[in-house]
Design a protein around this motif. Sequence first.
Motif, PDB file in Angstrom:
ATOM      1  N   ARG A 195      77.441  33.967  65.857  1.00 36.96           N
ATOM      2  CA  ARG A 195      77.179  32.978  66.915  1.00 36.96           C
ATOM      3  C   ARG A 195      76.056  33.446  67.846  1.00 36.96           C
ATOM      4  O   ARG A 195      75.273  32.645  68.336  1.00 36.96           O
ATOM      5  N   SER A 196      75.977  34.777  68.068  1.00 35.48           N
ATOM      6  CA  SER A 196      74.893  35.298  68.912  1.00 35.48           C
ATOM      7  C   SER A 196      73.540  35.036  68.274  1.00 35.48           C
ATOM      8  O   SER A 196      72.586  34.616  68.947  1.00 35.48           O
TER       9      SER A 196
ATOM     10  N   GLY B  36      80.345  36.981  76.983  1.00 35.24           N
ATOM     11  CA  GLY B  36      79.953  35.993  75.995  1.00 35.24           C
ATOM     12  C   GLY B  36      79.971  36.610  74.605  1.00 35.24           C
ATOM     13  O   GLY B  36      80.513  37.703  74.395  1.00 35.24           O
ATOM     14  N   GLN B  37      79.335  35.947  73.641  1.00 32.78           N
ATOM     15  CA  GLN B  37      79.359  36.431  72.261  1.00 32.78           C
ATOM     16  C   GLN B  37      78.685  37.801  72.084  1.00 32.78           C
ATOM     17  O   GLN B  37      79.233  38.678  71.414  1.00 32.78           O
TER      18      GLN B  37
ATOM     19  N   ALA C 231      81.286  36.882  66.651  1.00 30.61           N
ATOM     20  CA  ALA C 231      80.388  37.082  67.791  1.00 30.61           C
ATOM     21  C   ALA C 231      78.966  37.355  67.300  1.00 30.61           C
ATOM     22  O   ALA C 231      77.985  36.871  67.884  1.00 30.61           O
TER      23      ALA C 231
ATOM     24  N   PHE D  38      80.601  41.314  70.690  1.00 33.42           N
ATOM     25  CA  PHE D  38      80.133  42.118  69.559  1.00 33.42           C
ATOM     26  C   PHE D  38      79.930  43.576  69.995  1.00 33.42           C
ATOM     27  O   PHE D  38      80.344  44.504  69.293  1.00 33.42           O
TER      28      PHE D  38
END
Length: 493
Positions: A452-453, A141-142, A449, A146
């Motif tokens: 959005r995280s 995921g995000q 990332a 990252f």
Amino acid sequence: MIDNLIQGLGILLSIQNLLLISIAVCIGIVAGAIPGFTGTNTVAIALPFTLAMAPETAVVFLAAIYVGANYGGAIPAVLINTPGTAGATATVLDAYPMSQQGKAGQAIGISIAASVFGGLTSAIFLVLLINPVAEIAFLFGQPEFFALSMFGIIALASVLGDNIAKGLLSGLFGLLIAAITLDPVTGQRRLDFGFPELYSDLPFIPIIVGLFAISELLYLIKKEKISDTDIDVDSYDNVFEGVQYALKNPFQLFRATSIGTIIGSIPGAGTSVANFISWGEAKRASDNPDQFGKGNPEGVIASEASNNAVTSSSLIPTLVLGIPGSGTTAVMLAALLLHGLQPGPQLMEVFGAEATAIMLSLIAANIVLLFFALAISRYIVRVVLLPTQWLVPIILVLTVIGVYALNSSLFDAWFMILFGVLGFTMREHDYSLIPLVLGVILGPLAEGAFRRSLELSQGDPSILFISSPITIVLWLLALFALTSKPLKRMIQG
């Protein structure tokens, strides 16, 4: 699965498809060997010519171009210190010093063997294990993206050269350059200095060509030819010596292929990330890490096997999830939709034979690549013996034309020259270019990332570090990469 394999072979093994694969691989190698002319551009240009083809034939044709272009990028990386594609950027680190030492034939041979091994193994892996690997890729995921971006930059900054601070500074400068374009969340303009060409997308290819090709030309003008040593260009002996060297190092081949296959299956990661991480891990595990970047053949294996492994594995998220694994597979995704093949979880059930034929075509393309690349290898190594008074102007004109042709923009050509001067200045002061390049590549991915995280966690930064076992492992690896060299020196006194 067996039924799909039999039907897929039936589709693939037609004279028309095999002939098209051979033609496409040759087109891809030639296009990939032109600095600035990426595999994505080649596949995009070829897309309209597939409209009259059957759906599976069209995608097979484009996939074979992708395979050829990905290897073709290694040719200028070996001979003139210029990666033909972004995926061959790490190849220049050891392949070009080998050419300067009169070992261009061996470097070409190693790049061919490693590329074919990586592409072939990853393609077989793709055919057999596409569904389980897709489920693993879906775990990213995000926060994981990252953490992966930061790990890549930190790992390379720590293994390149003796000064970690200079490596980190170079990587941070790359991230700053990546932030020139508009804010991806608010849409506000940031560091474009009023140039509309920098408003939305950073011209990545001019940056790469400038940093490596133009800065190298400034060094070449002081020399008579690239190689300081006379080499035998009348036989294939040196090339086959390189092939044998690669095959005698199966562990290095498998390690690089595994890294390329795993990273390629992660949407958005691509060849640029894979070959840098593979090269860094090869240096870290080597008994002679100080020789990396000075013409170590293991570095060529690490880069070439991993980036060609990505060509196959990047089709995993493209076919199974409908998410392109790279820029080139994004174009191929468009081709699938254009020809009525709907990628996604139902693809293997509805179009199982066609999808299997596409995956099998990657195996055929790599076999064709082996024979064609070996056939032309004896002739292309002659480049290193050409007088620089002819070679430098030719390379300069080709790079300017290649960069200008991307967007028909003179701005891109001047941008390339600017980064050529920057690259020359950094090399003169012992700053590695690679962390900077990786920062530019990963900057948009890392920033997106990161933002959005934080949105998902409502501002809680812990999501970036401890949200899943994957993020924890990646940060621990980054910490190990950052501290292992100083601790080793401290222990050794």
